[in-house]
Design a protein around this motif. Structure first.
Motif, PDB file in Angstrom:
ATOM      1  N   TYR A  30      45.413  -4.598  83.798  1.00  0.00           N
ATOM      2  CA  TYR A  30      45.174  -5.992  83.411  1.00  0.00           C
ATOM      3  C   TYR A  30      44.848  -6.082  81.927  1.00  0.00           C
ATOM      4  CZ  TYR A  30      42.577 -10.282  82.656  1.00  0.00           C
ATOM      5  OH  TYR A  30      42.127 -11.461  82.144  1.00  0.00           O
ATOM      6  N   GLU A  31      43.964  -5.200  81.452  1.00  0.00           N
ATOM      7  CA  GLU A  31      43.582  -5.209  80.031  1.00  0.00           C
ATOM      8  C   GLU A  31      44.796  -5.027  79.130  1.00  0.00           C
ATOM      9  OE1 GLU A  31      39.143  -3.439  79.301  1.00  0.00           O
ATOM     10  OE2 GLU A  31      40.736  -2.000  79.676  1.00  0.00           O
ATOM     11  N   LEU A  32      45.656  -4.093  79.501  1.00  0.00           N
ATOM     12  CA  LEU A  32      46.796  -3.783  78.646  1.00  0.00           C
ATOM     13  C   LEU A  32      47.877  -4.856  78.666  1.00  0.00           C
ATOM     14  CD1 LEU A  32      47.152   0.008  79.461  1.00  0.00           C
ATOM     15  CD2 LEU A  32      46.360  -0.985  77.316  1.00  0.00           C
ATOM     16  N   LEU A  33      48.100  -5.446  79.839  1.00  0.00           N
ATOM     17  CA  LEU A  33      49.237  -6.350  79.970  1.00  0.00           C
ATOM     18  C   LEU A  33      48.895  -7.830  79.800  1.00  0.00           C
ATOM     19  CD1 LEU A  33      51.097  -4.667  82.952  1.00  0.00           C
ATOM     20  CD2 LEU A  33      51.446  -4.346  80.505  1.00  0.00           C
ATOM     21  N   ILE A  48      59.937  -4.747  68.133  1.00  0.00           N
ATOM     22  CA  ILE A  48      59.667  -4.431  69.539  1.00  0.00           C
ATOM     23  C   ILE A  48      60.722  -5.119  70.399  1.00  0.00           C
ATOM     24  CG2 ILE A  48      58.009  -4.663  71.419  1.00  0.00           C
ATOM     25  CD1 ILE A  48      55.789  -4.603  69.344  1.00  0.00           C
ATOM     26  N   THR A  49      61.168  -4.432  71.446  1.00  0.00           N
ATOM     27  CA  THR A  49      62.189  -5.004  72.323  1.00  0.00           C
ATOM     28  C   THR A  49      61.680  -6.284  72.960  1.00  0.00           C
ATOM     29  OG1 THR A  49      61.403  -3.685  74.167  1.00  0.00           O
ATOM     30  CG2 THR A  49      63.169  -2.752  72.852  1.00  0.00           C
ATOM     31  N   VAL A  57      56.199  -1.382  80.433  1.00  0.00           N
ATOM     32  CA  VAL A  57      56.307   0.058  80.653  1.00  0.00           C
ATOM     33  C   VAL A  57      55.857   0.813  79.405  1.00  0.00           C
ATOM     34  CG1 VAL A  57      57.946   1.943  81.041  1.00  0.00           C
ATOM     35  CG2 VAL A  57      58.094  -0.129  82.409  1.00  0.00           C
ATOM     36  N   ILE A  58      56.256   0.348  78.247  1.00  0.00           N
ATOM     37  CA  ILE A  58      55.885   1.014  76.996  1.00  0.00           C
ATOM     38  C   ILE A  58      54.376   0.948  76.784  1.00  0.00           C
ATOM     39  CG2 ILE A  58      56.056   0.851  74.481  1.00  0.00           C
ATOM     40  CD1 ILE A  58      59.025  -0.017  74.939  1.00  0.00           C
ATOM     41  N   TYR A  66      45.087   4.961  80.860  1.00  0.00           N
ATOM     42  CA  TYR A  66      45.880   4.509  82.007  1.00  0.00           C
ATOM     43  C   TYR A  66      46.640   5.683  82.632  1.00  0.00           C
ATOM     44  CZ  TYR A  66      49.114   1.848  84.873  1.00  0.00           C
ATOM     45  OH  TYR A  66      49.820   1.360  85.931  1.00  0.00           O
ATOM     46  N   ARG A  67      47.266   6.503  81.791  1.00  0.00           N
ATOM     47  CA  ARG A  67      48.022   7.649  82.299  1.00  0.00           C
ATOM     48  C   ARG A  67      47.122   8.651  83.013  1.00  0.00           C
ATOM     49  NH1 ARG A  67      50.404   8.511  77.159  1.00  0.00           N
ATOM     50  NH2 ARG A  67      49.651  10.631  77.341  1.00  0.00           N
TER      51      ARG A  67
END
Length: 148
Positions: A30-33, A48-49, A57-58, A66-67
């Motif tokens: 949630y934080e990242l996205l 950035i795409t 995903v990136i 996260y990983r």
């Protein structure tokens, strides 16, 4: 390479906090996205795409926390999936159910002995060896150690 005395308690902590780790992973996602981040401070067009799925995903792949959470959760799930019935019982009694009557190694050994159809007795040392195998498998899955 062998697991040290300090490694097993840390790995056991992962098993004990499995549900909490899943919550941390969801929150980190949630934080990242979904937290707004201004990455275009100086103006101009970003390289950035534009695909939202690719961006997600990136972002997730670039984040070490996260990983690591994802790898730990996946390792626990993989080890549990291939564990024997006795190992699964140890996991439930010691780490997940937290029944105070069946928590000590002697009590778990007694419960496992009662489950057997033959008359063989499982000692607490056998239970600890099975626990050690669970922790070795977990460490291998996470990538802490490699057995040659």
């Amino acid at each position: 390479m062998k697991l040290g005395k300090a490694d097993i308690p840390k790995l056991e902590e992962y098993w004990i906090n499995y549900d909490e780790l899943k919550g941390q992973l969801a929150y980190r996602r949630y934080e990242l996205l979904y937290q707004p981040q201004d990455t275009n401070v100086g103006g101009g067009k970003s390289n950035i795409t534009s695909s939202p799925v690719e961006n997600e995903v990136i972002k997730l792949h670039k984040d070490n926390k996260y990983r690591n959470l994802q790898a730990t959760i996946q390792a626990i799930e993989d080890v549990y999936r291939v564990a024997t019935e006795e190992q699964k019982a140890i996991i439930h009694y010691r780490y997940w159910e937290r029944d105070l009557l069946i928590y000590e190694w002697e009590d778990i050994a007694h419960e496992l002995t009662k489950r057997r159809s033959d008359d063989k007795v499982i000692s607490q040392y056998s239970v600890i060896r099975m626990r050690n195998q669970i922790m070795r498998n977990t460490a291998k899955q996470i990538g802490w150690i490699h057995f040659d």
